[in-house]
Structures are given as structure tokens and as C-alpha cells.
Write a protein that holds these residues in place. Structure first.
Motif, mmCIF file in Angstrom:
data_model
loop_
_atom_site.group_PDB
_atom_site.id
_atom_site.type_symbol
_atom_site.label_atom_id
_atom_site.label_comp_id
_atom_site.label_asym_id
_atom_site.label_seq_id
_atom_site.Cartn_x
_atom_site.Cartn_y
_atom_site.Cartn_z
ATOM 1 N N ARG A 1 16.881 0.002 -23.371
ATOM 2 C CA ARG A 1 15.819 -0.041 -24.562
ATOM 3 C C ARG A 1 14.471 1.149 -24.353
ATOM 4 O O ARG A 1 12.803 1.076 -24.683
ATOM 5 N N LEU A 2 15.099 2.407 -23.328
ATOM 6 C CA LEU A 2 14.135 3.485 -23.156
ATOM 7 C C LEU A 2 12.762 3.329 -22.876
ATOM 8 O O LEU A 2 11.680 3.586 -23.427
ATOM 9 N N ALA A 3 12.653 2.277 -21.974
ATOM 10 C CA ALA A 3 11.518 1.935 -21.323
ATOM 11 C C ALA A 3 10.648 2.970 -20.660
ATOM 12 O O ALA A 3 9.706 3.368 -20.546
ATOM 13 N N PHE A 4 11.524 3.948 -20.010
ATOM 14 C CA PHE A 4 11.379 5.232 -19.676
ATOM 15 C C PHE A 4 10.980 6.215 -20.100
ATOM 16 O O PHE A 4 11.614 7.104 -20.810
ATOM 17 N N ARG A 5 9.209 6.528 -21.080
ATOM 18 C CA ARG A 5 9.486 7.076 -22.172
ATOM 19 C C ARG A 5 9.435 8.386 -21.751
ATOM 20 O O ARG A 5 9.849 9.565 -22.719
ATOM 21 N N CYS A 6 8.919 8.742 -20.581
ATOM 22 C CA CYS A 6 9.183 10.384 -20.675
ATOM 23 C C CYS A 6 10.294 10.787 -19.066
ATOM 24 O O CYS A 6 10.380 11.702 -19.182
ATOM 25 N N ARG A 7 11.645 9.721 -19.216
ATOM 26 C CA ARG A 7 12.292 10.469 -18.725
ATOM 27 C C ARG A 7 13.302 10.898 -19.901
ATOM 28 O O ARG A 7 13.826 11.603 -20.691
ATOM 29 N N ARG A 8 13.754 12.543 -18.975
ATOM 30 C CA ARG A 8 14.567 13.405 -19.620
ATOM 31 C C ARG A 8 15.358 13.263 -19.915
ATOM 32 O O ARG A 8 16.272 12.181 -19.495
ATOM 33 N N ILE A 9 16.138 13.729 -21.183
ATOM 34 C CA ILE A 9 17.989 12.995 -21.825
ATOM 35 C C ILE A 9 18.637 14.495 -20.433
ATOM 36 O O ILE A 9 18.148 15.052 -20.211
ATOM 37 N N THR A 10 19.165 13.995 -19.818
ATOM 38 C CA THR A 10 20.611 13.929 -19.332
ATOM 39 C C THR A 10 21.721 15.023 -20.125
ATOM 40 O O THR A 10 21.730 14.563 -20.654
#
Lengths: 175, 283
Positions: free
Chosen positions: A91-100
Motif C-alpha cells: 500500500r506504499l505506506a512508506f512513501r520515501c522508501r527507495r525502489i529496489t
């Protein structure tokens, strides 16, 4: 008595009270962490406990994929499988997590028709703007993919203002 | 006539500060407490059901199994002899669901995780003052957390969020749109929208502190239940409010009456479609 001191019933099992007090402390600690993450715009305030629900527009993040062969035409959502792409950020809860890189590999593996196709991918979220007050969609992440050949791609991305890039070699199952 | 009215008003005011008595009869009976917890569990099951039932997807086998377990446990929790086991099994299903989907879990689910499993710590949890204290403080802390988030966002003290919802919200979320002209309030939130935002923050802070301090008043409980129902109507989200009301009934050591349980059950059913749809149909 009009007010009651909590956990003051001495007839009860002390270990039970100890467990409850411990859980309360853990909950309060998590609330503080949540508050800190929201203040740094790291998470969606509507998620991970939802203490920030109804404080701002529900971000309702969506992923849009653009086919750069046709001037950035938006690809229909039903034509792309993204469930595994966001597996590490439900749900893209962590909005600033990098795309791995693993996420990008999963995206290509789940969508073999995208192999060789230059793409741009954006994670869009709804934001509350002022003067005048209005909702507005804006990207938290933009990812560009360019293919060097059938099995190698380079990507460049920006997440919450932070740039990163890399190169991925896709395993060719046919070989 | 005036004196009688004043006497009644004074009595009402005094009753607000009258302590809720520890009714040992009700506590020993436990039925109404188990009914409250069953309703809390039902609100969780409804949330799961609304995800699973519309899709009937094969890959939702785990979610379907969790839902089936939850439904069975709701029935068994009402039985005194097996209540604790029902809570333990329900909690296991709840925690499995939470762990497998932790970052996507709704706030409803998280509040349930913090509140429901702890009942299993006590053999006769409906008699446990410590469990009631735990619920009361947890709900108070959650209230304060929500108020802190509103202060952090800064969208309530200046009326921005109320103005935003009054224009762009759903049918029920626009209920305060009549307070101010649309174009004016979007440029700069009007005084009424600001006042409402300030009141909401103040109310949450006050309720949070009163819950933590352990104010034992039936009228306070009734007022808070009314506020929760109002908030549920506004947000068109009743299952979270049903969970809160059920937990408050246990926290205040009054249990849940049959009529309140029936009302909460009706609210859960209405919530499957949403109150907004009923309002739109009526209009």
C-alpha cells in the motif's frame, strides 16, 4: 471514587499487570515513532496505526506507468502486474522508501511484454494544497527505465527528492 | 417550572461527575462484557469480510480461513467456559493476518491487535479491573495520539481540513459545508470551520486525558459514545466506531446491553454499503 488509579487492584495476577503495562509502554513508544515518521514525511499518516487519519488528504498512492515509445502515453493499469513490484512496501505506506533492484526485476519478470520497452513509472499521491485549498496529485517517486539490450537495463529514480541510479542484468530463462 | 428545570439541570450536571459504580452483579454475570468483546471482534471480522467476500479470489485462501476462524470465535467467546480460548484463537488469527500484512493493515486492525488479545491473559477477563484499566488507558492514549497528529499537521487549528472536506469530501464528509460559502472558505477557512477544527482537537485532548485519569462517569461515557457515532457518521466509517464503543463498554465496567449490541450490529451492516449511499438514495 470519581477517579480510579489504574492497575491498583492488588488481588490480580501481578504478571498479567506487568504484561499490560509493558504493552502500554510499547504502544506509546510506537505512537512516538509514528509521529516522528509523519513529521519527517516518511510514511503515509493514514497507515501503520492510522493515528494521522483525517489530518490531511488521504494520499491514496497509485502507480502509473508511461510507455516512452509513444511520448509517455499512460499504460492501462490492467495491462501491468505490479503486485510483486510493491511487495516490500504494501500500500506504499512508506512513501520515501527507495525502489529496489529486486522490485524492478520482479516488475520485468511479471510483465515480459515490457522487456526492451523504455518506461517511466511514477508513484503519485494526493496532497492537500492551500490558497486555494484543493487536492492535487503529485509524485513521491519517479523511476525511468532504459534498456541497453534485451537483458540489461539502466534505471534512474528520484524518491522524495533523493536521486539514485543503477544497472540491472535480467536473467534470461531461455538460455 | 423554572425551579424544577434548574433542579433537573443541576442533577444532570452532578451526574456527569457521579462515578460509575462497580456493579458486582454485572461483573460477576459477565454476559454483557462478553457481548461487548464479541461485538469488538465482530467489527474486526466485518473488516476482514469486506475485503474477502467481494472478491472470492483463490489466492485469498488465508484471508478466508482467518475470517472463518474469526466468525466461530465470536460465537464461542460468549460462553463463559470457553471465552478465554476463543479470544486466544481469535487473537492468533488476528496476529497472523497483521504480521502477513502489517504495513497495509488498517488502523482498525491495529487497535484490535493492541486491545483484544490481552483479554486472554486473564482467566476471567470480564472480572479483571486491570484489563479494563488497560483498555481505558489505551483508548485515551490513542485519542491523544490522534490529537497530536492533528496539531502536527496544522490543518485543524486553521480550519483547513474542515474546509477541504466540506468541499471535496464524500457525501457525509460535506455535512459542514452549509456553515460557510464555498469559494470564501477555500481561499481562507472561515471562522466557523476554524472553530470546529479547534473544538475537535480540544475535545480529543480532553477525552484522552479524562480516559487516562480514569474518570468514572456514565454520562461521560454516553457523551463520548455519541461523539464517536457522530464521527462515524461524518467519516462514513462505522466499524471503527463500533470497535471503540465496545471497548469503552468494557473499560467503563458497564458491559454492553442487548439494545446497544443490536444497534452496533445494525451499524456494521449499514457500513457494508456506507451511510453516504443511503443519504444519496434518500435525497
Amino acid at each position: 471514587m470519581l477517579f480510579r488509579i489504574p492497575f491498583s487492584d492488588r488481588t490480580e495476577w501481578p504478571t498479567g499487570r506487568f504484561i499490560l503495562v509493558g504493552l502500554l509502554c510499547a504502544h506509546i513508544a510506537w505512537i512516538c515513532v509514528h509521529l516522528w515518521l509523519v513529521s519527517n514525511k516518511q510514511i503515509n499518516p493514514w497507515k501503520l496505526g492510522g493515528y494521522g487519519m483525517y489530518t490531511t488528504a488521504d494520499p491514496s498512492p497509485v502507480i502509473q506507468v508511461y510507455d516512452m515509445r509513444f511520448g509517455g502515453q499512460v499504460m492501462p493499469p490492467e495491462s501491468i502486474k505490479i503486485k510483486n513490484f510493491v511487495e516490500n512496501n504494501v500500500r506504499l505506506a512508506f512513501r520515501c522508501r527507495r525502489i529496489t533492484e529486486k522490485s524492478i526485476e520482479r516488475l520485468v519478470a511479471d510483465n515480459p511484454h515490457l522487456a526492451g520497452v523504455p518506461l517511466q513509472l511514477a508513484v503519485l499521491e494526493l496532497r492537500l494544497k492551500r490558497e486555494p485549498i484543493r487536492p492535487e496529485w503529485g509524485p513521491s517517486t519517479i523511476l525511468g527505465i532504459r534498456w541497453l539490450n534485451r537483458t540489461e537495463l539502466v534505471y534512474a529514480a528520484k524518491t522524495c527528492g533523493e536521486d539514485y541510479r543503477g544497472k540491472i542484468v535480467i536473467e534470461d530463462d531461455r538460455s | 417550572m423554572t425551579n424544577v428545570a434548574l433542579l433537573k439541570l443541576g442533577s444532570l450536571f452532578q451526574r456527569f461527575f457521579d462515578p460509575a459504580t462497580d456493579d458486582q452483579g454485572a461483573a460477576n454475570d459477565g454476559r454483557f462484557f462478553r457481548l461487548a468483546l464479541a461485538m469488538a471482534m465482530a467489527s474486526v471480522a466485518f473488516e476482514t469480510g469486506m475485503d474477502v467476500i467481494p472478491t472470492y479470489a483463490v489466492d485469498r485462501v488465508l484471508d478466508s480461513a482467518v475470517l472463518a476462524v474469526q466468525i466461530v470465535c465470536i460465537a464461542i467467546v460468549l460462553i463463559e467456559k470457553f471465552s478465554r480460548w476463543a479470544i486466544a484463537v481469535f487473537s492468533l488469527a488476528l496476529i497472523v493476518d497483521a504480521v502477513s500484512n502489517w504495513s497495509g493493515l488498517a488502523n482498525h486492525g491495529w487497535l484490535a491487535v493492541w486491545c483484544i488479545p490481552m483479554a486472554a491473559v486473564f482467566h476471567e477477563w470480564w472480572k479483571s479491573q486491570s484489563y479494563s484499566d488497560y483498555l481505558r488507558i489505551t483508548l485515551g492514549v490513542v485519542m491523544l495520539a490522534a490529537a497530536a497528529q492533528k496539531l502536527l499537521a496544522g490543518t485543524y487549528l486553521d480550519g483547513t481540513y474542515i474546509a477541504y472536506m466540506s468541499t471535496f469530501g464524500s457525501t457525509t464528509e460535506q455535512m459542514f459545508s452549509f456553515l460557510c460559502p464555498r469559494d470564501e472558505t477555500l481561499q481562507s477557512p472561515c471562522a466557523l470551520h476554524r472553530g470546529l477544527g479547534i473544538f475537535i482537537v480540544f475535545w480529543q485532548v480532553a477525552v484522552g486525558f479524562l480516559l487516562i485519569a480514569g474518570l468514572r462517569s456514565i454520562i461521560f461515557l454516553a457523551v463520548e459514545v455519541s461523539f464517536l457515532l457522530g464521527a462515524g457518521l461524518y467519516a462514513d466509517e462505522m466499524n471503527f466506531q463500533v470497535l471503540n464503543i465496545s471497548l469503552l463498554c468494557i473499560a467503563f465496567r458497564v458491559g454492553m446491553s442487548y439494545w446497544l449490541a443490536a444497534s452496533c450490529g445494525a451499524l456494521l451492516l449499514i457500513d457494508t454499503h456506507g451511510i453516504g449511499r443511503f443519504v444519496e438514495y434518500a435525497l
